[in-house]
Design a protein around this motif. Sequence first.
Motif, PDB file in Angstrom:
ATOM      1  N   LYS A 108      97.918 -29.412  20.565  1.00 51.04           N
ATOM      2  CA  LYS A 108      97.509 -28.453  21.612  1.00 51.04           C
ATOM      3  C   LYS A 108      97.222 -29.219  22.902  1.00 51.04           C
ATOM      4  O   LYS A 108      96.551 -30.253  22.875  1.00 51.04           O
ATOM      5  CB  LYS A 108      96.247 -27.736  21.151  1.00 51.04           C
ATOM      6  N   ARG A 109      97.725 -28.672  23.984  1.00 51.95           N
ATOM      7  CA  ARG A 109      97.563 -29.316  25.294  1.00 51.95           C
ATOM      8  C   ARG A 109      97.189 -28.258  26.323  1.00 51.95           C
ATOM      9  O   ARG A 109      97.893 -27.257  26.463  1.00 51.95           O
ATOM     10  CB  ARG A 109      98.891 -29.979  25.657  1.00 51.95           C
ATOM     11  N   HIS A 110      96.069 -28.481  27.006  1.00 50.12           N
ATOM     12  CA  HIS A 110      95.601 -27.506  27.997  1.00 50.12           C
ATOM     13  C   HIS A 110      96.577 -27.425  29.172  1.00 50.12           C
ATOM     14  O   HIS A 110      97.063 -28.439  29.629  1.00 50.12           O
ATOM     15  CB  HIS A 110      94.219 -27.940  28.505  1.00 50.12           C
ATOM     16  N   TYR A 111      96.844 -26.226  29.628  1.00 42.10           N
ATOM     17  CA  TYR A 111      97.748 -26.065  30.778  1.00 42.10           C
ATOM     18  C   TYR A 111      97.423 -24.786  31.531  1.00 42.10           C
ATOM     19  O   TYR A 111      97.510 -23.682  30.987  1.00 42.10           O
ATOM     20  CB  TYR A 111      99.206 -25.997  30.328  1.00 42.10           C
ATOM     21  N   ILE A 112      97.025 -24.913  32.759  1.00 41.27           N
ATOM     22  CA  ILE A 112      96.850 -23.751  33.630  1.00 41.27           C
ATOM     23  C   ILE A 112      97.805 -23.917  34.808  1.00 41.27           C
ATOM     24  O   ILE A 112      97.683 -24.884  35.564  1.00 41.27           O
ATOM     25  CB  ILE A 112      95.393 -23.622  34.128  1.00 41.27           C
ATOM     26  N   PRO A 113      98.776 -22.988  34.961  1.00 39.87           N
ATOM     27  CA  PRO A 113      99.774 -23.125  36.015  1.00 39.87           C
ATOM     28  C   PRO A 113      99.143 -23.410  37.386  1.00 39.87           C
ATOM     29  O   PRO A 113      99.617 -24.284  38.118  1.00 39.87           O
ATOM     30  CB  PRO A 113     100.491 -21.775  36.010  1.00 39.87           C
ATOM     31  N   SER A 114      98.043 -22.730  37.735  1.00 41.64           N
ATOM     32  CA  SER A 114      97.462 -22.862  39.066  1.00 41.64           C
ATOM     33  C   SER A 114      96.859 -24.244  39.303  1.00 41.64           C
ATOM     34  O   SER A 114      96.587 -24.616  40.438  1.00 41.64           O
ATOM     35  CB  SER A 114      96.386 -21.792  39.267  1.00 41.64           C
ATOM     36  N   GLU A 115      96.630 -24.990  38.240  1.00 37.22           N
ATOM     37  CA  GLU A 115      96.064 -26.345  38.387  1.00 37.22           C
ATOM     38  C   GLU A 115      97.148 -27.367  38.735  1.00 37.22           C
ATOM     39  O   GLU A 115      96.840 -28.497  39.084  1.00 37.22           O
ATOM     40  CB  GLU A 115      95.372 -26.785  37.086  1.00 37.22           C
ATOM     41  N   GLN A 116      98.408 -26.965  38.546  1.00 38.01           N
ATOM     42  CA  GLN A 116      99.499 -27.937  38.727  1.00 38.01           C
ATOM     43  C   GLN A 116      99.926 -28.031  40.194  1.00 38.01           C
ATOM     44  O   GLN A 116      99.601 -27.200  40.996  1.00 38.01           O
ATOM     45  CB  GLN A 116     100.702 -27.570  37.845  1.00 38.01           C
TER      46      GLN A 116
END
Length: 136
Positions: free
Chosen positions: A128-136
């Motif tokens: 599992k890997r955290h990913y929030i589009p807006s953080e990229q």
Amino acid sequence: QMVSQGWKYFKENFYYFSHVPKTWYSAQQFCKSRNSDLTSVTSDSEQEFLYKTAGGIFFWIGLTKAGSEGEWYWVDNTPFNKVQSMKFWSPGEPNNLGNNEHCVNLKMSSLQSWNDASCDHQLLFICKRHYIPSEQ
Ligand code: 2F8
Ligand code: CA
């Protein structure tokens, strides 16, 4: 990019369901090499996503025991909520069979799906890997 490499997106995280079995520790090392950890499970909806995608096949998750007290902890450092997690164990688990079951897999296709097993077993596993589009 990640999706094309087999990662599945669910609620701000990417998950990788392996096709190659490994011991629990080797599985965690693999996840680390992909900027992830063996998965934690902190909600009914996450548990449901995982067991449905697992499709009745055993997969290691990131729950293991630490120290002389043998307290469960998530390898990704998510605090383990013992009370809220009670409903995720398979009936009769964890039973620490042979005093040697210190790692947890998703066993059943059900909200009650966790089983403790020997960490030395080679099983498929979920990173599992955290990913929030807006953080990229
Ligand atoms: O009946 C539950 C029991 O089933 C197996 O042991 C016979 C499991 N062992 C492995 O998965 C290696 C136990 O962990 C499980 O509690
Ligand atoms: Ca067990």
